[in-house]
Design an enzyme around this catalytic site. Structure first.
Site, PDB file in Angstrom:
ATOM      1  N   GLU A  86      -7.109 -10.562 -17.789  1.00  0.00           N
ATOM      2  CA  GLU A  86      -7.519 -10.132 -16.460  1.00  0.00           C
ATOM      3  C   GLU A  86      -7.750  -8.622 -16.495  1.00  0.00           C
ATOM      4  OE1 GLU A  86      -4.549 -10.201 -13.271  1.00  0.00           O
ATOM      5  OE2 GLU A  86      -6.016 -11.310 -12.096  1.00  0.00           O
ATOM      6  N   GLU A 126       1.928 -16.586  -6.897  1.00  0.00           N
ATOM      7  CA  GLU A 126       0.467 -16.420  -6.837  1.00  0.00           C
ATOM      8  C   GLU A 126       0.141 -15.319  -7.835  1.00  0.00           C
ATOM      9  OE1 GLU A 126      -1.658 -18.116  -4.968  1.00  0.00           O
ATOM     10  OE2 GLU A 126      -0.231 -19.192  -3.701  1.00  0.00           O
TER      11      GLU A 126
HETATM   12  P1  NAD Z   1       2.475  -6.338 -10.078  1.00  0.00           P
HETATM   13  O1  NAD Z   1       2.964  -7.604 -10.688  1.00  0.00           O
HETATM   14  O2  NAD Z   1       2.565  -5.096 -10.868  1.00  0.00           O
HETATM   15  O3  NAD Z   1       3.241  -6.050  -8.722  1.00  0.00           O
HETATM   16  C1  NAD Z   1       3.285  -6.982  -7.660  1.00  0.00           C
HETATM   17  C2  NAD Z   1       4.562  -6.763  -6.879  1.00  0.00           C
HETATM   18  O4  NAD Z   1       5.656  -7.111  -7.706  1.00  0.00           O
HETATM   19  C3  NAD Z   1       4.801  -5.320  -6.457  1.00  0.00           C
HETATM   20  O5  NAD Z   1       5.423  -5.306  -5.199  1.00  0.00           O
HETATM   21  C4  NAD Z   1       5.736  -4.819  -7.522  1.00  0.00           C
HETATM   22  O6  NAD Z   1       6.548  -3.750  -7.099  1.00  0.00           O
HETATM   23  C5  NAD Z   1       6.575  -6.054  -7.807  1.00  0.00           C
HETATM   24  N1  NAD Z   1       7.165  -6.110  -9.139  1.00  0.00           N
HETATM   25  C6  NAD Z   1       6.740  -5.533 -10.287  1.00  0.00           C
HETATM   26  N2  NAD Z   1       7.579  -5.808 -11.287  1.00  0.00           N
HETATM   27  C7  NAD Z   1       8.557  -6.590 -10.771  1.00  0.00           C
HETATM   28  C8  NAD Z   1       9.735  -7.205 -11.313  1.00  0.00           C
HETATM   29  N3  NAD Z   1      10.068  -7.044 -12.584  1.00  0.00           N
HETATM   30  N4  NAD Z   1      10.499  -7.943 -10.488  1.00  0.00           N
HETATM   31  C9  NAD Z   1      10.177  -8.117  -9.189  1.00  0.00           C
HETATM   32  N5  NAD Z   1       9.087  -7.548  -8.617  1.00  0.00           N
HETATM   33  C10 NAD Z   1       8.290  -6.800  -9.403  1.00  0.00           C
HETATM   34  O7  NAD Z   1       0.978  -6.633  -9.612  1.00  0.00           O
HETATM   35  P2  NAD Z   1      -0.024  -5.625  -8.907  1.00  0.00           P
HETATM   36  O8  NAD Z   1      -0.542  -4.710  -9.967  1.00  0.00           O
HETATM   37  O9  NAD Z   1       0.567  -5.054  -7.678  1.00  0.00           O
HETATM   38  O10 NAD Z   1      -1.178  -6.607  -8.427  1.00  0.00           O
HETATM   39  C11 NAD Z   1      -2.179  -7.053  -9.242  1.00  0.00           C
HETATM   40  C12 NAD Z   1      -1.874  -8.443  -9.754  1.00  0.00           C
HETATM   41  O11 NAD Z   1      -1.654  -9.333  -8.660  1.00  0.00           O
HETATM   42  C13 NAD Z   1      -3.029  -9.044 -10.514  1.00  0.00           C
HETATM   43  O12 NAD Z   1      -2.559  -9.671 -11.681  1.00  0.00           O
HETATM   44  C14 NAD Z   1      -3.601 -10.069  -9.557  1.00  0.00           C
HETATM   45  O13 NAD Z   1      -4.290 -11.108 -10.164  1.00  0.00           O
HETATM   46  C15 NAD Z   1      -2.392 -10.532  -8.844  1.00  0.00           C
HETATM   47  N6  NAD Z   1      -2.756 -11.107  -7.555  1.00  0.00           N
HETATM   48  C16 NAD Z   1      -2.689 -12.465  -7.392  1.00  0.00           C
HETATM   49  C17 NAD Z   1      -3.062 -13.049  -6.196  1.00  0.00           C
HETATM   50  C18 NAD Z   1      -3.004 -14.524  -6.000  1.00  0.00           C
HETATM   51  O14 NAD Z   1      -2.991 -14.950  -4.850  1.00  0.00           O
HETATM   52  N7  NAD Z   1      -2.956 -15.324  -7.020  1.00  0.00           N
HETATM   53  C19 NAD Z   1      -3.484 -12.253  -5.144  1.00  0.00           C
HETATM   54  C20 NAD Z   1      -3.541 -10.884  -5.326  1.00  0.00           C
HETATM   55  C21 NAD Z   1      -3.161 -10.319  -6.542  1.00  0.00           C
END
Ligand code: NAD
Length: 479
Positions: A386, A252
């Site tokens: 985004e 997601e």
């Molecule tokens: P992020 O990708 O930085 O982090 C999300 C999660 O992934 C965190 O727990 C983080 O620690 C982990 N993560 C980061 N790098 C990783 C890696 N290399 N390997 C494995 N895990 C890793 O995102 P964020 O800043 O926490 O959230 C914002 C983003 O989430 C936005 O892009 C938003 O659109 C997306 N989002 C999508 C949905 C959906 O349902 N489509 C819902 C909410 C948020």
């Protein structure tokens, strides 16, 4: 404004195999109040060895949990929902501090939805047909196995519930790696899981950074599935790692959703509703309608309504009465969003309201002015990337076909909107959008409708029965 005198709560244990244990990773990560900038908690920075131990516990627990009768699993889920309800105010308060969402909204959405989700899957699990007969075959749906759940900060507990509730309902066992930026309600969930007596190892909580704990889960040979919500960037990395063991991956990811206002729409309603949608949770919503598409010859009208609406979203303390726009989650996000606003100005979009300066009288907190751009071309950075802040781009279009082309001209496909006085016309336009959800005339969020993306917004669907099926394998027995 909050006083900024909070004392930091220290969490020094992770939840592993039914117990709170000191992790092998010895570091701590600070959790920051987005309004006061005070450190409100420290959480363990667990490591890959902790992830290994949690996966081993989940693998071991899978044997009995997967064969526990569905009705018994459902009882645990309902018990979790009931305990979440008891702690709803506490959960909302923590998320208002971490993420910055105004408290009444945090209560209804951030704390309310997870209760509904656990309750829904308690019921859904008992009603779902796990078996069906097709000619001489019995088709049986079985839990996929050990699931690594990796979640973001913007709707921290909602995103956790969207994975953990259906995974447990399906008979999977779980290792949760919540966002390190808004992790505190994941600890509440683990406390509740412990309280309701979920069997040891069925749910495990390992906190830490994504590149360590998240990657360890994605790569782990004993993790059968990774369910990831977050940025497209991290989603790609998770997929690469998961490919080595051919595990199932549900993603997601981000969005850049278009809100098409057709020429026969009620403009006042459509434009003001569109602005409110874009600014919900300070624009920190993956499905936010960040591109507003309006007929070229009515752009001026849309600008006036958007400006007046945006200026009513006065930034302020999420805990103060009447606040509609809180801060962003972090200094990094604030800087990033301001950078995008500057880019919009530099690339020639018309700044209608807002801008890069700090809002008046808010010298603390990660606030950004509610911003509207007009005359945006879809090729501009602010229309393609985004932003994740309160920044709306108004894009003029020539005719309906042009509007559909612009809406689809993005790498994303998560959500969208169509406004028209003719619902059939709106539905026909919606059918032509390459996106997972479309709200017609401001149709409200349905937590039981499938949610997920086309294109680089992800793979798979959460919520409803589709969300349960994500966690099921299919077997056929020939009789
Ligand atoms: P992020 O990708 O930085 O982090 C999300 C999660 O992934 C965190 O727990 C983080 O620690 C982990 N993560 C980061 N790098 C990783 C890696 N290399 N390997 C494995 N895990 C890793 O995102 P964020 O800043 O926490 O959230 C914002 C983003 O989430 C936005 O892009 C938003 O659109 C997306 N989002 C999508 C949905 C959906 O349902 N489509 C819902 C909410 C948020």
């Amino acid at each position: 404004m909050n006083s900024g005198t909070q004392t930091a709560k220290i969490y020094d244990k992770i939840y592993l195999n039914g117990q709170w244990v000191a992790p092998q990773g010895k570091g701590f990560l600070p959790v920051i109040d987005s309004t006061t900038e005070a450190i409100i908690a420290q959480i363990p920075e667990a490591n890959a060895a902790d992830a290994d131990a949690a996966v081993a516990a989940a693998k071991n627990a899978f044997v009995s949990w997967s064969t526990t009768p569905v009705a018994a699993r459902a009882k645990y889920l309902q018990a979790i929902a009931d305990k979440l309800k008891e702690r709803q105010a506490e959960i909302a308060n923590l998320i208002a501090e971490e993420v910055g969402m105004p408290l009444p909204l945090a209560t209804a959405v951030q704390a309310g939805l997870p209760i509904a989700t656990f309750s829904y899957y308690a019921k859904q699990a008992t009603e779902y047909a796990f078996e069906e007969q097709v000619a001489n075959s019995l088709i049986v749906r079985e839990p996929v196995g050990v699931v690594g759940c990796i979640t973001p900060w913007n709707y921290p507990l909602h995103q956790v519930a969207a994975k953990v509730a259906p995974a447990l309902a399906a008979g999977c066992t779980v290792v949760l790696k919540p966002s390190e930026i808004a992790p505190l309600t994941a600890f509440i969930l683990a406390e509740i899981v412990d309280e309701v007596g979920l069997p040891a190892g069925v749910f495990n909580l390992v906190t830490g950074v994504g590149t360590v704990v998240g990657e360890a889960l994605a790569a782990h040979p004993d993790v059968d599935m990774v369910s990831f919500t977050g940025s497209t960037r991290a989603g790609k990395r998770v997929s690469e790692l998961a490919a080595q063991t051919i595990k199932r991956v549900a993603l997601e990811l981000g969005g850049k959703s278009a809100n098409i206002i057709l020429d026969d729409a009620d403009f006042t309603k459509a434009v003001s509703g569109g602005v409110a949608n874009c600014y919900f949770n300070s624009g920190q919503t993956c499905s936010a309608h960040t591109r507003m598409l309006v007929p070229k010859n009515r752009q001026d009208e849309a600008i006036q309504i958007a400006k007046a609406t945006a200026e009513k979203f006065k930034p302020g303390d999420p805990k103060a009465d009447g606040t509609r726009l809180g801060p962003l989650v972090s200094a990094t996000q604030q800087e990033r969003v301001r950078g995008y606003i500057q880019k919009g100005i530099d690339e020639g979009a018309t700044l209608v309201t807002g801008g890069t300066e700090a809002p008046e009288n808010l010298d603390k907190g990660f606030f950004v002015r509610p911003t509207v751009f007009a005359n945006v071309k879809n090729s501009m950075t602010i229309a393609q990337e985004e932003i994740f802040g309160p920044v709306l781009s108004i894009i003029p279009y020539e005719d309906e076909a042009d509007a559909i082309n612009i809406a689809n001209d993005t790498v994303y496909g998560l959500s969208g909107g169509v406004w028209s006085s003719d619902v059939e016309r709106a539905k026909n336009v919606a059918r032509r959008l390459r996106t997972g959800q479309v709200d017609i005339n401001g149709g409200k969020f349905n937590p039981f409708a499938p949610f997920g993306g086309y294109k680089q917004s992800g793979n798979g669907r959460e919520f409803g029965k589709f969300g349960l099926e994500e966690f099921l394998e299919i077997k056929s027995l020939q009789l």
